[in-house]
Design a protein around this motif. Structure first.
Motif, PDB file in Angstrom:
ATOM      1  N   LYS A  81       0.684  -0.872  -0.071  1.00  0.00           N
ATOM      2  CA  LYS A  81       0.091  -0.523  -0.081  1.00  0.00           C
ATOM      3  C   LYS A  81       1.096   1.051  -0.283  1.00  0.00           C
ATOM      4  CE  LYS A  81      -4.075   2.048   2.334  1.00  0.00           C
ATOM      5  NZ  LYS A  81      -5.069   2.174   3.612  1.00  0.00           N
ATOM      6  N   THR A  82       1.792   1.417   0.756  1.00  0.00           N
ATOM      7  CA  THR A  82       2.828   2.674   1.058  1.00  0.00           C
ATOM      8  C   THR A  82       3.747   2.456  -0.098  1.00  0.00           C
ATOM      9  OG1 THR A  82       3.442   1.996   3.861  1.00  0.00           O
ATOM     10  CG2 THR A  82       4.525   3.532   1.718  1.00  0.00           C
ATOM     11  N   LEU A  83       3.420   1.811  -0.765  1.00  0.00           N
ATOM     12  CA  LEU A  83       4.628   1.708  -2.886  1.00  0.00           C
ATOM     13  C   LEU A  83       3.293   1.740  -3.258  1.00  0.00           C
ATOM     14  CD1 LEU A  83       7.328  -0.963  -1.964  1.00  0.00           C
ATOM     15  CD2 LEU A  83       7.442   1.561  -1.804  1.00  0.00           C
ATOM     16  N   GLY A  84       1.936   1.685  -3.682  1.00  0.00           N
ATOM     17  CA  GLY A  84       1.171   1.515  -4.473  1.00  0.00           C
ATOM     18  C   GLY A  84       0.928   0.488  -5.744  1.00  0.00           C
ATOM     19  N   ARG A  85       1.399  -0.763  -4.368  1.00  0.00           N
ATOM     20  CA  ARG A  85       1.285  -1.612  -5.790  1.00  0.00           C
ATOM     21  C   ARG A  85      -0.027  -2.294  -4.759  1.00  0.00           C
ATOM     22  NH1 ARG A  85       8.020  -2.680  -4.766  1.00  0.00           N
ATOM     23  NH2 ARG A  85       8.363  -1.866  -5.980  1.00  0.00           N
ATOM     24  N   SER A  86      -0.417  -3.613  -6.195  1.00  0.00           N
ATOM     25  CA  SER A  86      -1.456  -4.972  -5.454  1.00  0.00           C
ATOM     26  C   SER A  86      -0.080  -5.897  -4.331  1.00  0.00           C
ATOM     27  CB  SER A  86      -1.703  -5.602  -6.414  1.00  0.00           C
ATOM     28  OG  SER A  86      -1.032  -6.295  -7.087  1.00  0.00           O
ATOM     29  N   LEU A  87      -0.562  -6.298  -3.465  1.00  0.00           N
ATOM     30  CA  LEU A  87      -0.248  -6.940  -3.052  1.00  0.00           C
ATOM     31  C   LEU A  87       0.586  -8.394  -3.428  1.00  0.00           C
ATOM     32  CD1 LEU A  87       0.853  -8.766  -0.124  1.00  0.00           C
ATOM     33  CD2 LEU A  87      -1.715  -9.943   0.086  1.00  0.00           C
ATOM     34  N   ASN A  88      -0.461  -8.378  -4.546  1.00  0.00           N
ATOM     35  CA  ASN A  88       0.365  -9.335  -5.527  1.00  0.00           C
ATOM     36  C   ASN A  88       1.755  -9.166  -6.713  1.00  0.00           C
ATOM     37  OD1 ASN A  88       0.398 -12.327  -7.369  1.00  0.00           O
ATOM     38  ND2 ASN A  88       0.477 -10.802  -9.051  1.00  0.00           N
ATOM     39  N   THR A  89       1.455  -7.659  -7.112  1.00  0.00           N
ATOM     40  CA  THR A  89       2.447  -7.840  -7.207  1.00  0.00           C
ATOM     41  C   THR A  89       4.243  -7.037  -6.320  1.00  0.00           C
ATOM     42  OG1 THR A  89       1.521  -6.555  -9.236  1.00  0.00           O
ATOM     43  CG2 THR A  89       3.496  -4.988  -8.837  1.00  0.00           C
ATOM     44  N   HIS A  90       3.984  -6.707  -5.008  1.00  0.00           N
ATOM     45  CA  HIS A  90       4.748  -6.776  -4.063  1.00  0.00           C
ATOM     46  C   HIS A  90       5.635  -7.612  -4.162  1.00  0.00           C
ATOM     47  CE1 HIS A  90       7.288  -3.842  -1.384  1.00  0.00           C
ATOM     48  NE2 HIS A  90       6.321  -5.634  -0.286  1.00  0.00           N
ATOM     49  N   ILE A  91       4.606  -8.730  -3.940  1.00  0.00           N
ATOM     50  CA  ILE A  91       5.359 -10.628  -3.293  1.00  0.00           C
ATOM     51  C   ILE A  91       6.599 -10.689  -4.326  1.00  0.00           C
ATOM     52  CG2 ILE A  91       4.724 -13.479  -2.929  1.00  0.00           C
ATOM     53  CD1 ILE A  91       2.544 -11.631  -1.626  1.00  0.00           C
ATOM     54  N   VAL A  92       6.007 -10.417  -5.931  1.00  0.00           N
ATOM     55  CA  VAL A  92       6.298 -10.797  -6.930  1.00  0.00           C
ATOM     56  C   VAL A  92       7.524 -10.248  -7.108  1.00  0.00           C
ATOM     57  CG1 VAL A  92       6.804 -11.297  -9.251  1.00  0.00           C
ATOM     58  CG2 VAL A  92       4.390 -11.866  -8.291  1.00  0.00           C
ATOM     59  N   MET A  93       7.180  -8.764  -7.293  1.00  0.00           N
ATOM     60  CA  MET A  93       8.799  -8.130  -7.107  1.00  0.00           C
ATOM     61  C   MET A  93       9.140  -8.503  -6.434  1.00  0.00           C
ATOM     62  SD  MET A  93       7.062  -4.831  -8.598  1.00  0.00           S
ATOM     63  CE  MET A  93       8.750  -3.498  -8.794  1.00  0.00           C
ATOM     64  N   ARG A  94       9.243  -8.092  -4.909  1.00  0.00           N
ATOM     65  CA  ARG A  94      10.345  -8.832  -3.472  1.00  0.00           C
ATOM     66  C   ARG A  94      10.684 -10.535  -3.797  1.00  0.00           C
ATOM     67  NH1 ARG A  94       8.988  -6.845   1.839  1.00  0.00           N
ATOM     68  NH2 ARG A  94      11.187  -8.485   2.001  1.00  0.00           N
ATOM     69  N   LEU A  95       9.876 -10.863  -4.738  1.00  0.00           N
ATOM     70  CA  LEU A  95      10.915 -12.464  -4.954  1.00  0.00           C
ATOM     71  C   LEU A  95      12.218 -12.059  -5.484  1.00  0.00           C
ATOM     72  CD1 LEU A  95       7.467 -14.921  -4.515  1.00  0.00           C
ATOM     73  CD2 LEU A  95       9.835 -14.592  -2.610  1.00  0.00           C
ATOM     74  N   SER A  96      11.496 -11.582  -6.507  1.00  0.00           N
ATOM     75  CA  SER A  96      12.357 -10.763  -7.540  1.00  0.00           C
ATOM     76  C   SER A  96      13.620 -10.197  -7.305  1.00  0.00           C
ATOM     77  CB  SER A  96      11.811 -10.278  -9.407  1.00  0.00           C
ATOM     78  OG  SER A  96      10.331 -10.784  -9.206  1.00  0.00           O
ATOM     79  N   GLU A  97      14.204  -9.817  -6.379  1.00  0.00           N
ATOM     80  CA  GLU A  97      14.967  -8.801  -5.907  1.00  0.00           C
ATOM     81  C   GLU A  97      16.253  -9.593  -6.132  1.00  0.00           C
ATOM     82  OE1 GLU A  97      13.512  -7.032  -2.389  1.00  0.00           O
ATOM     83  OE2 GLU A  97      12.396  -5.265  -3.396  1.00  0.00           O
ATOM     84  N   GLU A  98      16.963  -8.848  -6.084  1.00  0.00           N
ATOM     85  CA  GLU A  98      18.478  -9.366  -5.954  1.00  0.00           C
ATOM     86  C   GLU A  98      18.930  -9.533  -4.046  1.00  0.00           C
ATOM     87  OE1 GLU A  98      20.778 -11.331  -7.851  1.00  0.00           O
ATOM     88  OE2 GLU A  98      19.434 -10.843  -9.471  1.00  0.00           O
ATOM     89  N   PRO A  99      19.733 -10.706  -3.810  1.00  0.00           N
ATOM     90  CA  PRO A  99      19.339  -9.886  -1.923  1.00  0.00           C
ATOM     91  C   PRO A  99      20.022  -9.350  -1.175  1.00  0.00           C
ATOM     92  CG  PRO A  99      20.536 -12.031  -3.407  1.00  0.00           C
ATOM     93  CD  PRO A  99      20.085 -11.764  -3.903  1.00  0.00           C
TER      94      PRO A  99
END
Length: 58
Positions: free
Chosen positions: A33-51
């Protein structure tokens, strides 16, 4: 709102059920919500990040 689905629709996107603790879900929802994303998009983006990127956000 940012989305992970491109102009070509859902080609190459798989729907998956995921179980997680409620406090973790609430934390991720608040971040999204803070970043203006859906929960799904946020989870996918977090999982896609480099460590290193994931550690820097904390």
């Amino acid at each position: 709102m940012n989305s992970i689905i491109g102009a070509h629709g859902t080609a190459g996107v798989v729907q998956t059920a995921l179980r997680m603790p409620l406090p973790l879900r609430e934390k991720l929802k608040a971040e999204a919500k803070t970043l203006g994303r859906s929960l799904n998009t946020h989870i996918v983006m977090r999982l896609s990040e480099e460590p290193e990127e994931a550690t820097a956000q904390k």
